[in-house]
Scaffold this active site. Structure first.
Site, mmCIF file in Angstrom:
data_model
loop_
_atom_site.group_PDB
_atom_site.id
_atom_site.type_symbol
_atom_site.label_atom_id
_atom_site.label_comp_id
_atom_site.label_asym_id
_atom_site.label_seq_id
_atom_site.Cartn_x
_atom_site.Cartn_y
_atom_site.Cartn_z
ATOM 1 N N CYS A 102 -25.470 4.967 -65.080
ATOM 2 C CA CYS A 102 -26.473 4.117 -65.731
ATOM 3 C C CYS A 102 -27.782 4.878 -65.884
ATOM 4 C CB CYS A 102 -26.672 2.845 -64.918
ATOM 5 S SG CYS A 102 -25.207 1.790 -64.844
ATOM 6 N N GLU A 128 -29.083 6.851 -62.895
ATOM 7 C CA GLU A 128 -29.258 7.700 -61.736
ATOM 8 C C GLU A 128 -29.512 9.145 -62.172
ATOM 9 O OE1 GLU A 128 -26.848 5.404 -62.455
ATOM 10 O OE2 GLU A 128 -25.521 5.276 -60.714
#
Length: 820
Positions: A461, A463
């Site tokens: 996502c 990170e």
């Protein structure tokens, strides 16, 4: 037929950079003619979206066979033999129109069962898989019979889920049961990593084999475990070669019986590509695209995990594209077509989740994150023609994968920002935007070398990680900052059950000052962060014990040199990442308590606690006063924003003081994926006026829905006050713009100004939905008419009609901006 023979190609975008943008398409005028896929790509897309999703039990069958056969052998070798058995035994296919081939299942988008992770929840849900509300899969009675009679019995007490359940101590369990934090990766492999794609392309299977053979001969290789590592490495390379050759053989067989001469020629070319890649490095753009896909399919076959991410695709793929363009082997339209076939393949792999997980993470967010743009090692701009091609692929196809990201910095080219703005404005919900100006300093602050910090990319996502060098364990836990505040207000007790979950601290009605409340909150935070780290370390150690990843270890730096699996600390960098959820509710609630109870005293502490316990029943006037009279985070008002800064920074400091068991440190982040909905369901009413059980603020740094009233710029200013350099695991900020914003002739320029302001404010991440609440409500009421409507959830994209209604409602409620 795709014509990939040598063709005439004149003046191919000199220096591979655009000179100007077409005002109609928003793409480089000399390069882009349309923003729609080819007919072949459109056919593949149609099949992807319309075909029924099925359960595939082949992996479960063959993994179980192999584990039975290898009892007593070292786990690394068992896992390697498992991969070899899988690729030898599993069904393979090349489907109509395919140019890039390969998958981990016979058909696209099949649900894979990985029994070594968990079987209990799968067993409970087999009959409801075809009928459950989200992420339906069809399963045959004979498959259920085989699973229950021949496969699942072997795994009782042996799965990752089973072992974690026996080893997590009671103090950690109490906090997890109390919904303070989650322990993630407890029923499947870790994933969440950026493999070294550049090395895979440059070395090929033969080159990697040479590295392994050379490393095991070094005198430093002394332990039995190291020898097991190298044995496993050679086995998985044999598996990779076998897997690729199976597609070469299949393509040859299909070509020999194909009645279409053009398709037969294509299949022979596919066979040539696969035969070459089974041993050798990629030589051209087609081979490189195919090699990239084989790498990620093999990683998925080994681990069945989410968020194996390709990273800086436009950087490592550019040399292959350049050579083909300069030689005339490919034209730009041909290269674009090939690229989009890879884009389609990224949508063929989905993750089978439990019903409870699918309810809030529907839409199969598998996390193939591709980052384009950013900077070169010398600090120069890294944008190139492939950066634009990736943007165009997203505009053409409009699918949910790959999770396309752009990196921007203060010197990012205006035309690149405008092209990204054009794609976002089309409502494609991608790309999401990452900011070099704060992320690179944050990476340096964690001890990452300057060249590696400059090379960062996003995982899954939002990170952050270093391509090919780090195991960031970036989804280790979600930490509910708002739940901790609720417990603090009630002295560490759950206000609804009376259970003492946290340490005993004075409840709000026993405190004489706001400073005492902050002291109590700090004590609770400190206590629960320590427990979270304790639990995460236990899960981490179990993965190293029973879930080694020998194939992944080949494409993570230092693992081969050390003879140490990536799960055991073999990577160059070894972090663990934990997310704070949700700072907006904490800030708004603390601002409310300070103003209402301590400063202006228009409600007593006891009255407020009673109202919270009773969910404001009969006290709507108080609730509205808490909402409307108290300043809110997201409006550039320091009276609320100071609490976000103080406690966001404090959470980051608490997390970062802990080492990982693999030799690194813990990294804090602020993002929720979609967890703000279920985590909100476990929090009672809060002093910001939020009702019990309703969603927390979305994203990670986003203001509470509807509370940011002063426009997009004010919201950005509020977020920027937190020291986000500390949040080096990643952050998430959602913003929603109304389609009318992009209607005017100056809209693209205004949006790029917003992006540059975001960059100057040193906010790590932002992503956008461009859709009206009215459209979303119509889609909710008439899902069949809006099946292709894609929305940005929280770090990933999904089809709106596939989401749970609670999550749909939350997205509808987000503030929509019509101006900056």
């Amino acid at each position: 037929m795709v014509d990939i023979n040598y063709v005439e190609n004149t003046n191919v975008a000199q220096k591979f950079m655009p000179e100007q943008l077409d005002p109609t398409t928003g793409f480089p005028a000399k390069t882009w003619e349309t923003t729609r896929p080819t007919e072949r790509a459109a056919r593949i897309k149609k099949r992807l979206l319309e075909n029924e999703r099925l359960i595939d039990i082949e992996r479960a069958r063959y993994v179980t066979q192999n584990y039975r056969q290898t009892e007593g052998e070292p786990m690394a070798v068992r896992r390697a033999k498992m991969l070899l058995h899988l690729v030898r035994s599993m069904s393979v296919a090349i489907h109509p129109d395919e140019i890039i081939v390969g998958n981990r299942s016979l058909l696209p988008r099949m649900g894979i069962i990985a029994p070594e992770g968990a079987v209990a929840w799968v067993d409970k849900e087999l009959e409801i898989l075809p009928t459950r509300p989200q992420d339906k899969f069809q399963i045959a009675p004979e498959q259920i019979k085989e699973l229950r009679e021949e496969i699942f019995p072997y795994w009782q007490g042996k799965t990752l889920e089973d072992i974690v359940a026996t080893r997590v101590p009671e103090d950690v369990r109490r906090a997890v049961r109390g919904k303070v934090f989650s322990l993630n990766q407890t029923d499947h492999a870790q994933g969440h990593i950026l493999p070294d794609v550049e090395a895979w392309l440059r070395l090929g299977i033969g080159g990697l084999r040479e590295q392994v053979l050379a490393a095991r001969q070094r005198p430093e290789v002394e332990t039995e475990e190291q020898q097991y590592f190298y044995d496993a490495a050679l086995i998985v390379l044999q598996a990779a070669q076998k897997f690729i050759l199976r597609y070469a053989d299949l393509a040859r067989q299909m070509a020999a019986t194909c009645g279409d001469a053009d398709r037969g020629q294509e299949l022979n070319r596919v066979a040539e590509v696969c035969e070459w890649l089974s041993e050798n490095p990629a030589r051209d753009f087609w081979e490189a695209l195919q090699a990239v896909w084989f790498l990620f399919v093999l990683l998925q076959i080994e681990s069945n995990a989410s968020s194996f991410s390709p990273g800086r695709f436009d950087q490592y793929m550019l040399p292959y594209l350049q050579r083909d363009l300069e030689s005339g082997r490919l034209t730009l339209p041909q290269a674009q077509e090939l690229l989009e076939y890879l884009w389609l393949k990224f949508n063929e792999i989905v993750l089978l989740r439990s019903s409870s997980s699918a309810r809030y993470f529907a839409g199969f967010p598998i996390g193939f994150n591709i980052a384009v743009g950013g900077q070169l090692p010398d600090g120069g701009d890294a944008t190139n023609i492939l950066s634009y091609m990736c943007l165009r692929a997203q505009a053409n196809l409009g699918l949910t994968q790959p999770n396309l990201s752009i990196r921007i910095h203060r010197d990012s080219p205006e035309e690149f920002l405008q092209a990204a703005a054009f794609v976002i404005g089309r409502g494609s919900v991608m790309p999401q935007v990452f900011n070099d100006e704060v992320i690179i300093p944050g990476q340096l602050n964690r001890g990452i070398a300057p060249a590696d910090a400059m090379d960062y990319a996003a995982v899954g996502c939002v990170e952050l990680s270093t391509p090919g060098k780090a195991l960031g364990w970036s989804d280790a836990s979600m930490f509910n900052l708002t739940r901790v505040l609720e417990l603090t207000l009630f002295g560490g007790q759950d206000p609804h059950t009376g259970e003492q979950i946290g340490p005993k601290t004075p409840a709000l009605d026993c405190l004489s000052s706001f400073a005492e409340l902050e002291k109590a909150y700090d004590r609770q935070l400190t206590h629960f962060v320590e427990l979270m780290v304790k639990g995460c370390n236990i899960v981490d150690s179990i993965h190293a014990e029973i879930y080694p990843s020998p194939f992944l270890s080949l494409v993570i730096a230092d693992c081969v040199d050390r003879g140490l699996d990536v799960t055991a600390g073999g990577a160059h960098y070894n972090f663990s990442g934990v997310q704070g959820v949700q700072i907006a509710n904490v800030a708004d609630s603390l601002a409310a308590v300070r103003q209402a109870v301590f400063d202006e005293k228009w409600v007593t502490a006891g009255e407020l606690l009673t109202a919270l316990k009773e969910n404001f029943a009969g006290d709507e006037v108080l609730r509205r006063r808490l909402i409307n009279r108290v300043p809110k985070y997201g409006n550039d008002d320091d009276r609320a924003d100071r609490h976000a800064k103080k406690w966001g920074d404090r959470y980051s400091e608490l997390v970062a003081q802990y080492p990982t068991i693999r030799g690194g440190v813990y990294q804090p982040g602020f993002y929720t994926v979609s967890a703000h909905v279920p985590m909100g369901a476990n929090v009672g009413a809060t002093p910001d006026g939020r009702h019990a059980g309703t969603p927390l603020a979305d994203g990670g740094l986003s203001p509470s829905a509807g509370r940011d009233k002063r426009g997009a710029t004010a919201a950005l200013n509020s977020v920027s006050k937190i020291n986000l350099k500390l949040a080096s695991n990643g952050t998430l900020l959602n913003m929603k713009f109304l389609p009318m914003f992009f209607a005017g002739p100056e809209a693209i320029k205004k949006f790029t100004l917003l992006l540059r302001g975001f960059c100057r404010l040193k906010i790590p991440h932002v992503q956008f939905n461009v859709v009206s609440a009215e459209t979303l409500r119509r889609a909710q009421a008439n899902p069949d008419e809006f099946r292709s409507l894609v929305v940005r959830v929280a770090g990933y994209s999904a089809y709106f009609t596939e989401l749970d209604k609670a999550l749909q409602d939350e997205i509808i409620s987000r503030t929509g901006f019509s101006d900056v």
